[in-house]
Motif scaffolding. Structure first.
Motif, PDB file in Angstrom:
ATOM      1  N   ARG A 145      -8.912  12.197 -16.782  1.00 25.18           N
ATOM      2  CA  ARG A 145      -7.993  12.105 -17.934  1.00 25.18           C
ATOM      3  C   ARG A 145      -8.504  11.082 -18.949  1.00 25.18           C
ATOM      4  O   ARG A 145      -8.462  11.331 -20.165  1.00 25.18           O
ATOM      5  N   VAL A 150     -16.764  17.804 -25.310  1.00 21.60           N
ATOM      6  CA  VAL A 150     -16.240  17.807 -23.946  1.00 21.60           C
ATOM      7  C   VAL A 150     -16.951  16.709 -23.170  1.00 21.60           C
ATOM      8  O   VAL A 150     -18.189  16.650 -23.161  1.00 21.60           O
ATOM      9  N   SER A 151     -16.203  15.844 -22.528  1.00 21.88           N
ATOM     10  CA  SER A 151     -16.821  14.730 -21.801  1.00 21.88           C
ATOM     11  C   SER A 151     -17.722  15.250 -20.701  1.00 21.88           C
ATOM     12  O   SER A 151     -17.495  16.308 -20.116  1.00 21.88           O
ATOM     13  N   GLN A 199     -11.473  12.550 -20.774  1.00 26.31           N
ATOM     14  CA  GLN A 199     -11.042  13.548 -21.746  1.00 26.31           C
ATOM     15  C   GLN A 199     -10.528  12.880 -23.022  1.00 26.31           C
ATOM     16  O   GLN A 199     -10.908  13.263 -24.140  1.00 26.31           O
ATOM     17  N   PRO A 248     -12.659  21.944 -27.358  1.00 23.81           N
ATOM     18  CA  PRO A 248     -12.958  21.583 -25.969  1.00 23.81           C
ATOM     19  C   PRO A 248     -12.405  22.572 -24.952  1.00 23.81           C
ATOM     20  O   PRO A 248     -13.067  22.870 -23.954  1.00 23.81           O
ATOM     21  N   ARG A 249     -11.201  23.090 -25.189  1.00 26.87           N
ATOM     22  CA  ARG A 249     -10.594  23.969 -24.195  1.00 26.87           C
ATOM     23  C   ARG A 249     -11.384  25.256 -24.033  1.00 26.87           C
ATOM     24  O   ARG A 249     -11.680  25.681 -22.914  1.00 26.87           O
ATOM     25  N   THR A 302      -4.169  18.506 -16.632  1.00 26.63           N
ATOM     26  CA  THR A 302      -4.880  17.474 -15.863  1.00 26.63           C
ATOM     27  C   THR A 302      -3.994  16.789 -14.822  1.00 26.63           C
ATOM     28  O   THR A 302      -4.326  15.695 -14.348  1.00 26.63           O
ATOM     29  N   LYS A 320     -14.616  24.721 -22.151  1.00 24.26           N
ATOM     30  CA  LYS A 320     -14.431  24.561 -20.704  1.00 24.26           C
ATOM     31  C   LYS A 320     -14.083  25.894 -20.039  1.00 24.26           C
ATOM     32  O   LYS A 320     -14.524  26.167 -18.911  1.00 24.26           O
ATOM     33  N   ASN A 323      -6.866  22.248 -20.037  1.00 20.52           N
ATOM     34  CA  ASN A 323      -6.383  20.884 -20.338  1.00 20.52           C
ATOM     35  C   ASN A 323      -5.137  20.506 -19.553  1.00 20.52           C
ATOM     36  O   ASN A 323      -4.374  19.634 -19.961  1.00 20.52           O
ATOM     37  N   GLU A 325     -16.024  15.827 -17.268  1.00 21.62           N
ATOM     38  CA  GLU A 325     -15.320  17.100 -17.108  1.00 21.62           C
ATOM     39  C   GLU A 325     -16.298  18.240 -16.865  1.00 21.62           C
ATOM     40  O   GLU A 325     -16.098  19.081 -15.977  1.00 21.62           O
TER      41      GLU A 325
END
Length: 576
Positions: free
Chosen positions: A323, A239-240, A326, A201-202, A315, A205, A313, A243
């Motif tokens: 949050r 990843v949501s 995520q 995910p990081r 937040t 993003k 990440n 976000e």
């Protein structure tokens, strides 16, 4: 009463209130006419005729009236009981400058009601279609327009800008996403990115943030390009959607105000001419003023930095909703909250590749590179990105490659159809938002808010009030550029006057700060508004629920704006 029944009753009640408010304003609230002065760079042509430039063409001024004799001065407008006899008039001011007078009107606080009803209903019911339609009914009835279809929606959309939006975001964008889904190109690209670049995910993003900075043209083009590009690999990386939509939205317009090598300075400079101000006298000086004020675009800088922190990440300033989103995506794999209604339909969330067809990542990358190349190239050459050309070329290439690789025409057409179905809801919302924004401007809501200010204000408070004003106008109308057209012609002369009244030593710096507050406040209001085109498109291209996007984004955006407000106030007190 269950939740669905409650929402139905609430929606019905607000819709009835919208009708009543519109009829009441039309019947009982008089128009308040206001004098508006528009300054242009007036020059004499070869024949010695006074002229000015409008949309790139020289226009001759036929007749100039002394200001005191004009029927459009505020003194005359105060006595009006009906519409002024003329729509505009060129006048010579007391200092010898030539300007254009136009009468505009508002209904006082009632001018804000369409936006108030729309935004309230969006927040209460999470259903933007009925909310937008209720706001349109209020605005139309207030203006005496009772035929909503033929008298409002069709005429207000019957212009080049609206048709261009419909073609781009329904046919071209929907068709391209549909073909990519049918060929499996988007999924192949996601697999490629996952193998080589996106490790979780990081990194997904961070790449999204970098693309947002790279596409610094701002507005809808950046939103669509970034959102369309990152969705495949971001979904695969869990990843949501909250976000992703926030990162896409917050690196669109904010970055355009900071890396301003785009169309923004050319548009804004025409709105900030102030008679007698030497450093704003010519177009080149006003553009230089724009770039000199960039260090004071504190919100733009902080918004972009805040999304970078989220990408790593961090937040702390992202708010509870982001949050929770995520953690939900990491622990359960759910990219949307329970009960969410993503703007892009399920047809675009999965692939339906015909048997025997082998997808390749280049089917995604080559059209995308072509799209970006045409958009950026036409901007460099002509100063205006031809986005429709770019998306048309990408769509044709995608179709051509699919057919060339052996896909049946019926399957390509099926993919196009799925793509159109996938974005039709967002396109309808976008069109209604355009209509509501036009109605809000005609009702004079922004003008009413501007007129609440007076010249007796303390100098250090003016930037904050201009900030609040531009935020409210942009949030209510869903447009930053429309807010510029309302706020800048009034804010800049006001800042000049206040600076002189208080004897500020560095009045140019003071005006830069005031300029930056209007620029950034408009971006903030537009970014957080549920009726903004960029907000809608950020949700649509990333597959997020519109109101989930709005509610999750407003907290980190407010953190950034609060810090920016403190910095603007400190700058005024310390440096002017």
């Amino acid at each position: 009463m269950n939740k669905i029944a409650y929402k139905s009753v609430l929606s019905g009640g607000v819709f009835l209130m919208a009708i009543v408010v519109g009829l009441y304003v039309n019947a009982f609230i008089p128009k308040q006419w206001v004098e508006q002065i528009y300054h242009y760079d007036v020059f004499e042509n070869k024949q010695g005729q006074p002229s000015y430039i409008f949309k790139g063409q020289a226009q001759i001024i036929d007749q100039i009236t002394p200001y005191a004799d004009s029927v459009l001065t505020q003194e005359h407008l105060n006595n009006l009981t009906e519409k002024p006899a003329i729509a505009s008039q060129w006048v010579e001011l007391d200092n010898g400058d030539i300007a254009q007078l136009k009468p505009v009107f508002h209904f006082g606080f009632w001018s804000l009601m369409p936006a108030v009803i729309t935004i309230s209903l969006c927040l209460l019911t999470r259903e933007p279609l009925s909310a937008l339609f209720s706001g349109i009914v209020t605005g139309a009835f207030s203006l005496g327009l009772f035929d909503i279809t033929d008298g409002v929606i069709i005429p207000y959309l019957a212009n080049q800008s609206s048709v261009g939006l419909l073609i781009l975001y329904l046919w071209l964008l929907g068709g391209l996403l549909g073909v990519w889904s049918k060929t499996g190109a988007a999924q192949a690209f996601a697999n490629l990115m996952t193998r080589h670049c996106v490790k979780g995910p990081r990194s997904a993003k961070v790449i999204t943030w970098l693309l947002g900075v790279l596409f610094f043209q701002g507005g809808t083009m950046s939103t669509v390009l970034v959102g369309t590009t990152v969705k495949p690999f971001a979904d695969k990386a869990n990843v949501s959607h909250e976000e992703m939509s926030y990162i896409v939205d917050s690196t669109a317009s904010p970055i355009a105000a900071v890396l301003a090598f785009n169309a923004w300075p050319a548009y804004v400079q025409a709105l900030i001419f102030v008679p007698g101000v030497a450093f704003l006298a010519t177009e080149s000086q006003r553009i230089a003023f724009f770039f000199a004020s960039i260090p004071f675009s504190f919100y733009g800088l902080l918004a972009v930095f805040g999304t970078l922190l989220l990408s790593f990440n961090i937040t702390r300033f992202s708010g509870k909703r982001i949050r929770m989103a995520q953690q939900r995506a990491l622990k359960t794999g759910k990219l949307d909250a329970d009960g969410a209604t993503p703007l892009s339909a399920r047809e675009l969330h999965s692939t339906d590749v015909p048997p025997g067809y082998r997808p390749h990542a280049m089917e995604f990358l080559f059209p995308l590179i072509t799209l970006i190349g045409i958009a950026v190239g036409t901007f460099v050459v002509s100063g205006s990105p031809e986005v429709n050309w770019a998306f048309s070329a990408a769509l044709l290439i995608s179709i051509g490659v699919a057919l060339g690789k052996g896909m049946m025409l019926v399957d390509v057409v099926d993919g196009l159809g799925n793509g159109l179905k996938g974005v039709v809801l967002a396109s309808v919302i976008l069109m209604l938002a355009v209509v509501l924004g036009t109605l809000s401007k005609e009702l004079g809501g922004g003008l009413y808010l501007v007129n609440l200010l007076g010249e007796s204000i303390e100098y250090w408070m003016l930037p904050l009030l201009l900030l609040l004003l531009s935020m409210v106008i942009a949030f209510s109308t869903g447009t930053s550029w429309g807010t510029y057209a309302i706020a800048f012609p009034l804010a800049m002369p006001l800042a000049w006057s206040v600076g002189h009244v208080h004897g500020l030593q560095n009045i140019e710096l003071y005006m830069m700060i005031c300029f930056a507050t209007v620029l950034n406040g408009s971006i903030f209001g537009d970014q957080c508004s549920p009726i903004s085109d960029t907000t809608i498109l950020s949700a649509m291209t990333t597959g997020c629920d519109l109101m989930d996007h709005v509610k999750s984004q407003i907290v980190p955006a407010t953190f950034a704006m609060s810090a920016a407000a403190v910095l603007w106030t400190a700058s005024v007190i310390l440096f002017t």
